[in-house]
Scaffold this motif. Structure first.
Motif, PDB file in Angstrom:
ATOM      1  N   PRO A 106      28.713  31.860  56.547  1.00 60.79           N
ATOM      2  CA  PRO A 106      29.342  30.895  55.615  1.00 60.79           C
ATOM      3  C   PRO A 106      29.865  31.605  54.364  1.00 60.79           C
ATOM      4  O   PRO A 106      29.385  32.676  53.982  1.00 60.79           O
ATOM      5  CB  PRO A 106      28.195  29.932  55.271  1.00 60.79           C
ATOM      6  CG  PRO A 106      27.163  30.148  56.335  1.00 60.79           C
ATOM      7  CD  PRO A 106      27.301  31.572  56.760  1.00 60.79           C
ATOM      8  N   LEU A 107      30.886  30.997  53.767  1.00 58.60           N
ATOM      9  CA  LEU A 107      31.415  31.541  52.516  1.00 58.60           C
ATOM     10  C   LEU A 107      30.373  31.431  51.412  1.00 58.60           C
ATOM     11  O   LEU A 107      29.739  30.380  51.240  1.00 58.60           O
ATOM     12  CB  LEU A 107      32.687  30.787  52.111  1.00 58.60           C
ATOM     13  CG  LEU A 107      33.931  31.040  52.978  1.00 58.60           C
ATOM     14  CD1 LEU A 107      35.049  30.108  52.551  1.00 58.60           C
ATOM     15  CD2 LEU A 107      34.372  32.491  52.865  1.00 58.60           C
ATOM     16  N   GLN A 108      30.220  32.497  50.672  1.00 58.46           N
ATOM     17  CA  GLN A 108      29.293  32.509  49.557  1.00 58.46           C
ATOM     18  C   GLN A 108      30.044  32.226  48.254  1.00 58.46           C
ATOM     19  O   GLN A 108      31.223  32.572  48.126  1.00 58.46           O
ATOM     20  CB  GLN A 108      28.579  33.866  49.467  1.00 58.46           C
ATOM     21  CG  GLN A 108      27.780  34.224  50.714  1.00 58.46           C
ATOM     22  CD  GLN A 108      26.661  33.231  50.996  1.00 58.46           C
ATOM     23  OE1 GLN A 108      26.017  32.729  50.060  1.00 58.46           O
ATOM     24  NE2 GLN A 108      26.432  32.935  52.274  1.00 58.46           N
TER      25      GLN A 108
ATOM     26  N   SER B 251      35.335  35.601  43.575  1.00 61.48           N
ATOM     27  CA  SER B 251      36.051  36.877  43.515  1.00 61.48           C
ATOM     28  C   SER B 251      37.438  36.770  44.141  1.00 61.48           C
ATOM     29  O   SER B 251      38.413  37.329  43.625  1.00 61.48           O
ATOM     30  CB  SER B 251      35.242  37.963  44.219  1.00 61.48           C
ATOM     31  OG  SER B 251      35.065  37.652  45.595  1.00 61.48           O
ATOM     32  N   THR B 252      37.542  36.019  45.243  1.00 61.50           N
ATOM     33  CA  THR B 252      38.843  35.849  45.894  1.00 61.50           C
ATOM     34  C   THR B 252      39.801  35.071  45.008  1.00 61.50           C
ATOM     35  O   THR B 252      40.974  35.442  44.861  1.00 61.50           O
ATOM     36  CB  THR B 252      38.671  35.139  47.245  1.00 61.50           C
ATOM     37  OG1 THR B 252      37.772  35.882  48.071  1.00 61.50           O
ATOM     38  CG2 THR B 252      40.007  34.996  47.953  1.00 61.50           C
ATOM     39  N   VAL B 253      39.302  33.970  44.420  1.00 57.48           N
ATOM     40  CA  VAL B 253      40.157  33.158  43.552  1.00 57.48           C
ATOM     41  C   VAL B 253      40.609  33.956  42.333  1.00 57.48           C
ATOM     42  O   VAL B 253      41.786  33.901  41.940  1.00 57.48           O
ATOM     43  CB  VAL B 253      39.409  31.881  43.120  1.00 57.48           C
ATOM     44  CG1 VAL B 253      40.176  31.136  42.028  1.00 57.48           C
ATOM     45  CG2 VAL B 253      39.205  30.955  44.315  1.00 57.48           C
TER      46      VAL B 253
ATOM     47  N   ALA C 133      44.943  36.782  39.539  1.00 60.58           N
ATOM     48  CA  ALA C 133      45.466  37.996  38.903  1.00 60.58           C
ATOM     49  C   ALA C 133      46.741  38.462  39.584  1.00 60.58           C
ATOM     50  O   ALA C 133      47.684  38.912  38.925  1.00 60.58           O
ATOM     51  CB  ALA C 133      44.402  39.097  38.937  1.00 60.58           C
ATOM     52  N   ARG C 134      46.803  38.354  40.931  1.00 61.68           N
ATOM     53  CA  ARG C 134      48.017  38.756  41.649  1.00 61.68           C
ATOM     54  C   ARG C 134      49.183  37.829  41.321  1.00 61.68           C
ATOM     55  O   ARG C 134      50.325  38.278  41.218  1.00 61.68           O
ATOM     56  CB  ARG C 134      47.750  38.741  43.155  1.00 61.68           C
ATOM     57  CG  ARG C 134      46.854  39.860  43.638  1.00 61.68           C
ATOM     58  CD  ARG C 134      46.706  39.816  45.139  1.00 61.68           C
ATOM     59  NE  ARG C 134      48.001  39.988  45.803  1.00 61.68           N
ATOM     60  CZ  ARG C 134      48.186  39.852  47.116  1.00 61.68           C
ATOM     61  NH1 ARG C 134      47.152  39.556  47.900  1.00 61.68           N
ATOM     62  NH2 ARG C 134      49.371  40.027  47.633  1.00 61.68           N
TER      63      ARG C 134
END
Length: 518
Positions: A35-37, A43-45, A50-51
């Motif tokens: 499962p997603l932690q 961190s992904t968001v 930032a990108r």
């Protein structure tokens, strides 16, 4: 003794194979969904945010319409996606061109036996077993190398038409990018004019609401004092509340304009954007152009129609690919081989071959495959015809909508001018105590609503102009837009908008021609 050595040799191999099998099975059994932690999501968001903001120039002054469009072209996420989609199509086309080359395969191998490959023979005349001792013709260990060049005529034909299809798909990606750019410009112009309305009416709406709430407080006070007919203060309050509701509706409708524009130009949502109201002059010269000239322009440059033509080409190329499958396959190969087998006298040799193959079942499947291919071509042609009719319909509808929008703006502009003068007289009379506060509030509300309708009509006219522009296949020339500096890109957008104001159509060579061109 020989059997004992054989058993001692094979037992470690068997145990090793069993251990590897158990290890693989245990690995498969321990595989579970992960499962997603929360930390991974955060961190992904953060990385994505930032990108998105990477390389975005901060807004330091008033945002003009040209700069807003330029920022959207340079930084809008949807446009970046279309550019990446086109780059992927380019990569697919480049990769498919290498399939036209012959195959040059280099291979190497090693084999090892735990015993000798021993065989005996039988007399071909009598059928009796040969009296000679069994013989060995292959060594226990050997290393082989192979370098083979092979070329298939059928594969070459398939790869040729596949490359042509990928080339057309690349052109389709370019047309989709053009369409996305046209829609982006349309959305930016609409959102920009909504923000112009919100910025221009902000103070007037706030002042009107404050005056109405003050008048509402006076009416409630008069009702409590009971000095007048009870119905009169209630009617007064109802009228004032209606005015407040209309003003608050205006306020709510315009409150999202800044956020919408910030999203389109990829600025942080908290950015305070101040816009410079551009000229509200609407160009009527487009309505004077011959309809036949506009139809010719739309049929030549409309992105949807060009995509339909390219899809028809792809369908025809697919028919040729299907036809190729019905032919026999002819392949050639030539290779250099080497083996360290000690029993070979010639350990290095060259080998050439020609092979002709044909799937006999193609005789039965050919009619069905050809019917399927022809149906695909007919479907693509019919879709292109439908698209052509839709483009012509969109052109005439967009032209009428633009004419109607100009007329509605002119009418709304006249009404707003009258309401502005009436509001000025109402303020003067209220200051001279010749008019009640309710009349002043009502007149102020009417003025705000008239100004809102004026800006709405202007926004609708700009949107109609963008629709007509998109139907005609016109968009700012922004080659390598993401790499160009923002001021240079803004200047290109300004020139494109000026060309639109001059009712200039590009000729067959791509340059702009005035409305008096033949």
């Amino acid at each position: 003794m020989h059997r004992t050595n054989l058993r001692s040799t094979t037992r470690p191999l068997t145990l090793s194979a069993l251990a590897i099998s158990l290890l693989l099975l245990s690995g498969c059994a321990s595989m579970k969904p992960e499962p997603l932690q929360p930390a991974e999501i955060v961190s992904t968001v953060d990385a994505d945010r930032a990108r998105l903001m990477q390389g975005v120039e901060p807004l330091t002054g008033v945002l003009s319409l040209e700069e807003a469009i330029a920022r959207a072209i340079k930084h809008n996420a949807e446009r970046r996606y279309r550019i990446m989609e086109e780059a992927l199509a380019q990569g697919t086309f480049d990769a498919s061109t290498y399939d036209l080359l012959p195959r040059l395969v280099a291979s190497a191998g090693y084999r090892d036996r735990n015993n000798d490959l021993i065989s005996h023979s039988t007399d071909s005349v009598t059928g009796a077993p040969s009296l000679a001792n069994p013989f060995i013709s292959t060594g226990r260990t050997a290393t082989t190398t192979d370098l083979t060049l092979s070329w298939s005529l059928l594969d070459f034909g398939q790869s040729y038409y596949a490359a042509k299809q990928n080339a057309d798909r690349l052109l389709i990606a370019q047309e989709r990018r053009r369409k996305a750019l046209q829609l982006l410009v349309q959305d930016v112009r609409t959102a920009y004019w909504r923000l112009v309305a919100a910025q221009s009416l902000h103070e007037a709406v706030g002042q009107g609401i404050r005056e109405a709430e003050a008048a509402l407080g006076d009416a409630r006070k008069a009702e409590k004092e009971g000095l007048r007919n009870p119905m009169e203060p209630l009617r007064y309050q109802r009228t004032v509340l209606e005015n407040i509701r209309m003003l608050e509706t205006v306020q709510q409708e315009l409150s999202t304009a800044r956020t919408e524009l910030a999203a389109l130009v990829n600025l942080p949502m908290s950015t305070e954007i101040t816009v410079a109201p551009p000229s509200a002059v609407l160009q009527k010269a487009w309505l004077d152009l011959p309809v036949a000239r506009l139809e010719e322009q739309a049929l030549m440059r409309n992105a949807d129609l060009r995509e339909g033509i390219l899809n028809s080409r792809i369908a025809r190329q697919e028919t040729r690919r299907t036809l190729l499958k019905l032919f026999p396959g002819l392949s050639f190969n030539y290779g250099t081989k080497h083996s360290t087998d000690s029993y070979l006298i010639n350990q290095t040799w060259n080998e050439a071959g020609v092979q002709l193959s044909f799937n006999l079942f193609n005789v039965f499947s050919a009619p069905a495959q050809m019917r399927l291919s022809e149906a695909g071509v007919a479907l693509a042609d019919q879709k292109r015809l439908v698209t052509q009719m839709a483009v012509l319909t969109q052109l005439h509808v967009a032209r009428l909508q633009y004419a109607n929008a100009i007329h509605q703006f002119e009418r709304a502009d006249e009404i707003a001018d009258i309401e502005a003068r009436m509001a000025g007289h109402a303020r003067n009379q209220s200051d001279a105590e010749k008019q009640s506060r309710l009349d002043r509030v009502s007149q102020s509300t009417s003025y705000v609503l008239a100004q809102l309708r004026r800006y709405q009509a202007l926004s609708n006219a700009q949107s109609a102009a963008s629709k007509l522009q998109a139907t005609l296949g016109l968009e700012p020339v922004v080659d390598a837009g993401a790499e160009r500096p923002l001021p240079e890109l803004t200047d290109s957008v300004r020139k494109a908008l000026d060309a639109w104001q001059q009712a200039a159509l590009p000729d067959a060579g791509g340059s702009a021609t005035g409305r008096d061109a033949p």
